[in-house]
Write a protein that holds these residues in place. Structure first.
Motif, PDB file in Angstrom:
ATOM      1  N   LEU A 150       0.871  -1.176   0.000  1.00  0.00           N
ATOM      2  CA  LEU A 150       0.000   0.000   0.000  1.00  0.00           C
ATOM      3  C   LEU A 150       0.902   1.218   0.000  1.00  0.00           C
ATOM      4  O   LEU A 150       1.860   1.274   0.747  1.00  0.00           O
ATOM      5  N   GLY A 151       0.583   2.159  -0.862  1.00  0.00           N
ATOM      6  CA  GLY A 151       1.298   3.420  -0.749  1.00  0.00           C
ATOM      7  C   GLY A 151       2.491   3.578  -1.663  1.00  0.00           C
ATOM      8  O   GLY A 151       3.336   4.411  -1.425  1.00  0.00           O
ATOM      9  N   SER A 152       2.565   2.772  -2.722  1.00  0.00           N
ATOM     10  CA  SER A 152       3.645   3.013  -3.667  1.00  0.00           C
ATOM     11  C   SER A 152       3.337   4.312  -4.394  1.00  0.00           C
ATOM     12  O   SER A 152       2.193   4.677  -4.570  1.00  0.00           O
ATOM     13  N   GLN A 200       4.564   7.341  -3.466  1.00  0.00           N
ATOM     14  CA  GLN A 200       4.731   8.543  -2.664  1.00  0.00           C
ATOM     15  C   GLN A 200       6.162   9.045  -2.671  1.00  0.00           C
ATOM     16  O   GLN A 200       6.433  10.130  -2.219  1.00  0.00           O
ATOM     17  N   ASN A 247      10.211   9.423  -4.414  1.00  0.00           N
ATOM     18  CA  ASN A 247      10.806  10.038  -5.599  1.00  0.00           C
ATOM     19  C   ASN A 247      11.074   8.985  -6.668  1.00  0.00           C
ATOM     20  O   ASN A 247      12.156   8.416  -6.771  1.00  0.00           O
ATOM     21  N   GLU A 287      13.567   5.723  -6.249  1.00  0.00           N
ATOM     22  CA  GLU A 287      13.243   5.423  -4.856  1.00  0.00           C
ATOM     23  C   GLU A 287      11.853   4.838  -4.735  1.00  0.00           C
ATOM     24  O   GLU A 287      10.945   5.217  -5.463  1.00  0.00           O
ATOM     25  N   ASN A 301       4.158   0.560   2.286  1.00  0.00           N
ATOM     26  CA  ASN A 301       3.689  -0.211   3.428  1.00  0.00           C
ATOM     27  C   ASN A 301       3.454  -1.639   2.951  1.00  0.00           C
ATOM     28  O   ASN A 301       2.889  -1.852   1.885  1.00  0.00           O
ATOM     29  N   VAL A 341      14.796  16.342  -4.099  1.00  0.00           N
ATOM     30  CA  VAL A 341      13.807  16.943  -4.994  1.00  0.00           C
ATOM     31  C   VAL A 341      12.690  17.523  -4.152  1.00  0.00           C
ATOM     32  O   VAL A 341      12.109  16.817  -3.337  1.00  0.00           O
ATOM     33  N   ARG A 381       9.058  19.858  -4.140  1.00  0.00           N
ATOM     34  CA  ARG A 381       7.989  20.461  -4.927  1.00  0.00           C
ATOM     35  C   ARG A 381       7.154  21.352  -4.042  1.00  0.00           C
ATOM     36  O   ARG A 381       6.982  21.079  -2.862  1.00  0.00           O
ATOM     37  N   GLY A 384      -0.726  11.044  -0.294  1.00  0.00           N
ATOM     38  CA  GLY A 384      -1.031  10.172   0.830  1.00  0.00           C
ATOM     39  C   GLY A 384      -2.061   9.128   0.503  1.00  0.00           C
ATOM     40  O   GLY A 384      -2.638   9.130  -0.575  1.00  0.00           O
ATOM     41  N   GLN A 385      -2.249   8.236   1.456  1.00  0.00           N
ATOM     42  CA  GLN A 385      -3.195   7.141   1.273  1.00  0.00           C
ATOM     43  C   GLN A 385      -3.863   6.808   2.582  1.00  0.00           C
ATOM     44  O   GLN A 385      -3.329   7.076   3.641  1.00  0.00           O
ATOM     45  N   SER A 410       1.804  12.973   3.322  1.00  0.00           N
ATOM     46  CA  SER A 410       3.024  13.784   3.346  1.00  0.00           C
ATOM     47  C   SER A 410       2.653  15.249   3.254  1.00  0.00           C
ATOM     48  O   SER A 410       1.767  15.632   2.490  1.00  0.00           O
ATOM     49  N   ARG A 416      11.901  10.064   5.541  1.00  0.00           N
ATOM     50  CA  ARG A 416      11.981   9.265   4.321  1.00  0.00           C
ATOM     51  C   ARG A 416      12.901   8.090   4.535  1.00  0.00           C
ATOM     52  O   ARG A 416      13.934   8.214   5.159  1.00  0.00           O
TER      53      ARG A 416
END
Ligand SMILES: [Zn+2]
Lengths: 438, 453
Positions: A362-364, A366, A368, A373, A377, B177, B179, B368-369, B378, B453
């Motif tokens: 879950l959450g790919s 987010q 960079n 990167e 989760n 990076v 934004r 976010g999720q 975030s 991160r």
């Protein structure tokens, strides 16, 4: 599909512009949805639309419509857009000398009735009920027929049909310690008549996940199943996009013929596999679709490009221009095929003193992505000790850099599975850090 | 057309039938860096039929509007196949209405040439800064006229005019990076998007500042969130749990979401209001023809209401709230939010800061999720709070937690208030983006887990 519309639009456009191309698509999808352990909905979706791309005074314009009563309005809108469009760096392809043969359409798909799909779902639901009354079962079945046509002022006029059947099965349990969700999915160009195998797999995994295995902040080997591999592949696929290469935002820019991944990794883009979901004879711009290595023994071989992108990069079109009627073509892959290795899945597990099998996440997205990167989760992951599954892990995150991770892998599985349009083995990587999610 | 649609609905052999026909045109302009990725207009014409028969819904959508009879028959057959336990949808009075969005300037009266020139100006003003590597400027508008007819005799014609723009700056230094973005989007008309020059300066400044910032040290903090993050939290983490379609068949969640149960401090109020004309989530009439309204979700810290379609209202024996929305003719209505916000409280922002000796000030939502009970957001910008003052900027701030725990941990609510529309929107059940408004005041939350991160 009415032949006249596309031709009317093209005729009106070629009077005003140097070059023009019409992309027309029509399709019908029937879908059956089971949710919360009951049949929830059946739906029919018919769609038909036309996209017009023009080159006027060297610039690209685009417009689209599903209102087929006024072709002239579409031509005017494409013209307005061309006034600001990018300079065209390509010529539209004419009729190809030879159209490769690849099976994309099974006539039997039309015979799959909504009733049959309802039956398939009911069978899965029964299995889930028998396994555990408390499971919430969800299943989404679709069958689709699609026809598309591209014609342009260079003389191309190519149409083909495709069919598709997809099924997803989800088993969910609401527990005191949180939610458990297990998900399986299949899509193919030929009909299938049961979801019992998908359901069985999901139920087995749900059973394995009954126990929660305690974890701490630690580094351990991890196996990415074909389903979870997408997390590692997505940043690389994004970096292969010729558009991003041209812009300079891809880390793979200027690295053709360089060693990027582990020498044991070979990945091919292959649109010529009969019945596979990403297969096609020509791409959506009329470029012949061919099998192309992306990474050969870890060495980068090509980017993915549509006509305009290929022109900008100064390379030959690769046949990766895909679109819907309402969008301009953009580079996208067909079927992604990862060559298998020589370690069976059981051997992988047996080889782990203490490790993690990642099923889904879950959450790919987010993190960079352009830098490779990823940070996810672990929605479903199993802790393995000495080859034995100990239970699922909870509230864990995995993060890293895909180029480092796939730059040196521990083992590549010997058995491949299709997941969506990817055909891949599980891949085992070393020393990734598992972090508590808090 | 009106009589033909009403007559078709009345004639179908079902318990309830509705038809929507949509005619629309939308404009999209998209700069990514120096490149104009997309500019142009799209015309959409299509329709759908939805019927209820003996407890089963059937739905068919189509572009070939002339074949409406054929698709209506398909929807009926599908409803018969779904079947189930026969039920009535919650009653509403039949009515006939015409609604047109009042706008300051209609985006349709502005030429594509002028819209492009505006976007170009914004893009140039972001890219002229040396340390800004890239930019994003997006402009979007849409005009859609939807005709709705039902077997109950309701007929509504509504014209919705949306316009909005987003500007973003991307600053890069090595692998760092950063934004920053600013967006405006609602139903008020074109004027607001012509006034974004300052926003361009602002995103540049914020992206550059974030570049200099140190990454946050992971841990548990007292966090003050700005109105935008507050709004996103209220919408994404809590609001979706108030959607009755997901609740009524999920006994456990129904138990958790029991009306009357305490969810937060006395001064916590969360509301969904589709009747706020001009806001991004304004719904004159939802996709079942019910007028958008105001629903208190949490009142004085206690769960007070939820969002309904006519089906869920009937099944839970409550009143329809005007929250059955479809993003287009391609989809059936499902229960959705409109404008969802935390009501302002009693602590001025300055005082909230002063009362926070040590913490984090998180501003603007980056991504976010949520997973029903857990959320991960975030923040685009964040600062340390030291001795009651905003101190140095930090970066890579990701807030995670359990929704219910987090609501309980809110201990100060600001007196200010801000609604955010923008271009994004909400996604659910394959329907995205749906225009919604999120908002709230500044608010302070104790014990938030911050991951770096
Ligand atoms: Zn949402």
């Amino acid at each position: 599909m009415s032949d006249r519309i596309a031709e009317q639009v093209l005729q009106a456009a070629c009077r005003r512009f140097d070059a023009a191309e019409v992309f027309e698509e029509a399709g019908e999808t029937v879908s059956v949805r089971f949710e919360d352990s009951r049949l929830k909905e059946i739906r029919t979706q018919q769609r038909r639309g036309v996209g017009l791309r023009v080159i006027g005074e060297g610039r690209i314009g685009f417009a689209s419509t599903t209102d087929l009563r006024e072709p002239q309005r579409l031509v005017e809108q494409a013209g307005a857009s061309a006034a600001f469009g990018d300079e065209a760096r390509f010529e539209m392809p004419g009729r190809p000398a030879e159209v490769p043969h690849v099976a994309t359409c099974d006539g039997a798909m039309e015979d799959v009735s909504a009733e049959q799909m309802v039956e398939m779902g009911r069978e899965g639901l029964e299995m889930s009920r028998r396994a555990n009354e408390d499971y919430l079962f969800a299943c989404h079945l679709t069958r689709a027929a699609h026809r598309q046509r591209v014609l342009n002022t260079a003389g191309l006029d190519f149409a083909y049909e495709s069919s598709r059947m997809s099924a997803s099965v989800e088993v969910e349990e609401v527990r005191d310690d949180g939610l458990l969700q297990v998900y399986e999915y299949r899509t193919w160009s030929r009909p299938f008549d049961s979801v019992s195998d998908l359901t069985r797999t999901a139920l087995e995994k749900a059973r394995d996940a009954a126990a929660v295995a305690p974890t701490r902040l630690e580094a351990m080997p991890m196996v990415f199943t074909p389903k979870a591999l997408g997390n590692l592949w997505y940043p690389i696929e994004t970096a292969l996009n010729g558009k991003l290469v041209h812009k300079g935002s891809s880390v793979l820019r200027g690295r053709i013929d360089e060693q990027v991944l582990d020498p044991r990794i070979t990945i091919t883009d292959n649109p010529t596999i009969d019945w596979a979901p990403g297969s096609c004879p020509l791409d959506d711009e009329g470029v012949v679709a061919r099998r192309r290595p992306l990474f050969e023994a870890g060495v980068l071989r090509t980017y993915l490009a549509d006509l305009q992108t290929a022109g900008l990069l100064g390379i030959d079109p690769t046949g990766h221009g895909f679109r819907s009627y309402s969008s301009r073509p953009s580079p996208s892959s067909t079927n992604t095929v990862v060559e298998p290795g020589d370690t069976s899945f059981d051997e992988m597990l047996a080889g782990m003193k203490r490790g993690l099998v990642i099923e889904h996440t879950l959450g790919s997205g987010q993190s960079n992505i352009l830098a490779g990167e990823f940070s996810v989760n672990v929605a479903l992951g199993f802790l393995v000790e000495g080859g034995e599954v100990q239970g699922r892990v909870k509230d864990c995150m995995v993060a890293g850099n895909v180029y480092e991770i796939l730059g040196q892998v521990e083992a590549i599985g010997s058995e491949r599975q299709w997941f969506g349009s990817t055909w891949a083995p599980p891949i085992m990587v070393g020393g990734l850090k598992l972090a508590a999610r808090g | 057309m009106k009589n033909k649609l009403l007559e078709l609905c009345a004639r179908l052999p079902v318990d309830y039938a509705e038809v929507r026909l949509q005619d629309g045109v939308s404009t999209n302009i998209h700069y990514a860096g120096r490149e104009l990725e997309d500019i142009g207009e799209r015309i959409e014409r299509g329709g759908c039929v939805r019927v209820l028969k003996d407890g089963g819904w059937g739905f068919a959508t189509f572009n070939d509007v002339d074949d409406i009879e054929k698709y209506a028959r398909m929807a009926v057959r599908q409803a018969e196949l779904v079947g189930g336990q026969k039920f009535d949808i919650a009653p509403v009075d039949a009515h006939q209405q015409v609604y047109r969005t009042p706008v300051d300037t209609d985006p349709a009266d502005v030429s594509l040439v002028d819209k492009q020139a505006m976007c170009h100006r914004y893009n140039q003003s972001i890219l002229k800064h040396e340390r800004i590597q890239s930019s994003v400027v997006v402009y979007r508008d849409s005009h859609a006229t939807t005709r709705f007819a039902s077997s109950e005799g309701t007929y509504i014609e509504q014209e919705i005019i949306f316009s909005g723009a987003m500007v973003a700056a991307i600053a890069v230094e090595g692998a760092n990076v950063q934004r920053a973005r600013e967006a405006k989007g609602d139903l008020r008309g074109f004027e607001k998007v012509t006034r974004m020059d300052e926003d361009c300066e602002d995103v540049v400044r914020r992206a550059l500042e974030s570049l200099e910032a140190e990454p946050v040290e992971a841990g548990t903090y007292t966090v003050i969130v700005d109105p935008e993050l507050c709004g996103v939290f209220v919408h994404e983490a809590f609001g979706h749990l108030s959607e009755a379609d997901f609740l009524y068949e999920n006994p456990r969640m129904r138990e958790i979401m029991q009306l009357g149960k305490r969810f937060g401090p006395d001064f916590l109020n969360i509301t969904d209001d589709g009747s706020l004309e001009g806001e991004a989530g304004f719904v004159p009439f939802d996709s079942e023809g019910v007028a958008g309204g105001r629903t208190a979700l949490i009142k004085d810290g206690v769960l007070a209401g939820r969002l309904h379609s006519r089906e869920t209202a009937a099944k839970m024996d409550e009143r329809p709230t005007g929250n059955a929305r479809a993003i287009s003719y391609r989809h059936p209505p499902i229960v959705r939010m409109t404008n969802t916000f935390m009501e302002p409280g009693e602590t001025p922002f300055e005082q909230m800061l002063q009362e926070t000796p040590d913490g984090i000030y998180a501003v603007s939502w980056l991504g976010g999720q949520t997973n029903k009970e857990m959320f991960t957001f975030s923040a685009e910008e964040a600062y340390r709070i030291r001795d009651g003052e905003v101190a140095e900027k930090i970066r890579d701030v990701v807030l995670t937690g359990n929704v219910f725990q987090t609501l309980q941990n809110i201990d100060r609510i600001g007196t200010d208030f801000h609604m955010v529309g923008g271009l994004g929107g909400c996604g659910k059940g394959g329907q995205s983006p749906l225009r919604v408004g999120d908002g709230g005041p500044h608010c302070r939350i104790q014990n938030v887990v911050i991951g770096g991160r």
